[in-house]
Write a protein that holds these residues in place. Structure first.
Motif, PDB file in Angstrom:
ATOM      1  N   ALA A   4       0.850  -1.186   0.000  1.00  0.00           N
ATOM      2  CA  ALA A   4       0.000   0.000   0.000  1.00  0.00           C
ATOM      3  C   ALA A   4       0.887   1.236   0.000  1.00  0.00           C
ATOM      4  O   ALA A   4       1.857   1.312   0.751  1.00  0.00           O
ATOM      5  CB  ALA A   4      -0.909   0.018   1.223  1.00  0.00           C
ATOM      6  N   HIS A   5       0.556   2.173  -0.864  1.00  0.00           N
ATOM      7  CA  HIS A   5       1.218   3.477  -0.905  1.00  0.00           C
ATOM      8  C   HIS A   5       0.092   4.483  -0.751  1.00  0.00           C
ATOM      9  O   HIS A   5      -0.781   4.581  -1.613  1.00  0.00           O
ATOM     10  CB  HIS A   5       1.950   3.656  -2.230  1.00  0.00           C
ATOM     11  N   LEU A  27       4.046  -1.193   3.619  1.00  0.00           N
ATOM     12  CA  LEU A  27       3.443   0.140   3.574  1.00  0.00           C
ATOM     13  C   LEU A  27       4.509   1.151   3.186  1.00  0.00           C
ATOM     14  O   LEU A  27       5.539   1.272   3.856  1.00  0.00           O
ATOM     15  CB  LEU A  27       2.851   0.502   4.936  1.00  0.00           C
ATOM     16  N   VAL A  28       4.261   1.882   2.100  1.00  0.00           N
ATOM     17  CA  VAL A  28       5.136   2.965   1.661  1.00  0.00           C
ATOM     18  C   VAL A  28       4.492   4.248   2.165  1.00  0.00           C
ATOM     19  O   VAL A  28       3.352   4.552   1.823  1.00  0.00           O
ATOM     20  CB  VAL A  28       5.280   2.968   0.116  1.00  0.00           C
ATOM     21  N   VAL A  43       3.188   7.436  12.735  1.00  0.00           N
ATOM     22  CA  VAL A  43       3.102   6.311  13.674  1.00  0.00           C
ATOM     23  C   VAL A  43       1.638   5.913  13.893  1.00  0.00           C
ATOM     24  O   VAL A  43       1.329   4.723  13.968  1.00  0.00           O
ATOM     25  CB  VAL A  43       3.815   6.640  15.004  1.00  0.00           C
ATOM     26  N   LYS A  44       0.723   6.878  13.945  1.00  0.00           N
ATOM     27  CA  LYS A  44      -0.707   6.557  14.070  1.00  0.00           C
ATOM     28  C   LYS A  44      -1.166   5.690  12.902  1.00  0.00           C
ATOM     29  O   LYS A  44      -1.879   4.707  13.086  1.00  0.00           O
ATOM     30  CB  LYS A  44      -1.550   7.840  14.095  1.00  0.00           C
ATOM     31  N   VAL A  45      -0.752   6.072  11.699  1.00  0.00           N
ATOM     32  CA  VAL A  45      -1.153   5.328  10.502  1.00  0.00           C
ATOM     33  C   VAL A  45      -0.584   3.913  10.551  1.00  0.00           C
ATOM     34  O   VAL A  45      -1.280   2.938  10.250  1.00  0.00           O
ATOM     35  CB  VAL A  45      -0.713   6.073   9.222  1.00  0.00           C
ATOM     36  N   ILE A  46       0.668   3.787  10.943  1.00  0.00           N
ATOM     37  CA  ILE A  46       1.287   2.460  11.047  1.00  0.00           C
ATOM     38  C   ILE A  46       0.539   1.602  12.059  1.00  0.00           C
ATOM     39  O   ILE A  46       0.275   0.426  11.806  1.00  0.00           O
ATOM     40  CB  ILE A  46       2.780   2.589  11.424  1.00  0.00           C
ATOM     41  N   ASN A  47       0.173   2.185  13.191  1.00  0.00           N
ATOM     42  CA  ASN A  47      -0.555   1.435  14.217  1.00  0.00           C
ATOM     43  C   ASN A  47      -1.949   1.022  13.742  1.00  0.00           C
ATOM     44  O   ASN A  47      -2.462  -0.023  14.139  1.00  0.00           O
ATOM     45  CB  ASN A  47      -0.646   2.235  15.511  1.00  0.00           C
ATOM     46  N   LEU A  48      -2.554   1.816  12.883  1.00  0.00           N
ATOM     47  CA  LEU A  48      -3.871   1.468  12.341  1.00  0.00           C
ATOM     48  C   LEU A  48      -3.767   0.357  11.293  1.00  0.00           C
ATOM     49  O   LEU A  48      -4.569  -0.575  11.279  1.00  0.00           O
ATOM     50  CB  LEU A  48      -4.525   2.695  11.699  1.00  0.00           C
ATOM     51  N   ILE A  49      -2.780   0.454  10.422  1.00  0.00           N
ATOM     52  CA  ILE A  49      -2.659  -0.488   9.300  1.00  0.00           C
ATOM     53  C   ILE A  49      -1.934  -1.771   9.704  1.00  0.00           C
ATOM     54  O   ILE A  49      -2.224  -2.840   9.185  1.00  0.00           O
ATOM     55  CB  ILE A  49      -1.968   0.206   8.099  1.00  0.00           C
TER      56      ILE A  49
END
Length: 108
Positions: A4-5, A27-28, A43-49
């Motif tokens: 996912a980008h 994840l890019v 970091v929020k996005v990483i924790n969600l995905i």
């Protein structure tokens, strides 16, 4: 493997957007601020995905000197900065199963 980008954005995905994206192996993610994520939102996005591997992009380089480097993002994520890779080969069987791995590519 699924990649996912999210594009050059600062938008934290909603639950319905995350359902569309589905499971993500790689994840890019733009992490240099500006039109991309600041370290906290990245970091929020990483924790969600919850990807297995994150490849940070859109950070400070000779072409983009106004952006932040990846160091702030790595610090916020709690990852030790390693030497950027010139090239990386990723195989499904080698993906981490527990913690997210960050692969910083060398900007040329």
């Amino acid at each position: 493997m699924s990649v996912a980008h999210l594009g050059l954005t600062r938008h934290v995905p909603t639950e319905s957007e995350l359902e569309i994206v589905g499971d993500v192996d790689i994840l890019v993610l733009p992490v240099g601020g500006g039109s991309g994520y600041d370290p906290e939102d990245a970091v929020k996005v990483i924790n969600l995905i919850e990807p297995k591997i994150v490849i940070p992009v859109a950070f400070k380089s000779d072409n983009d000197p106004k952006l932040a480097g990846p160091e702030g993002f790595l610090r916020e994520l709690g990852v030790k900065a390693e030497t950027p890779e010139t090239k990386v080969i990723l195989k499904k069987k080698d993906l981490p199963s527990e913690e997210t791995k960050v692969v910083v590519l060398k900007k040329e």
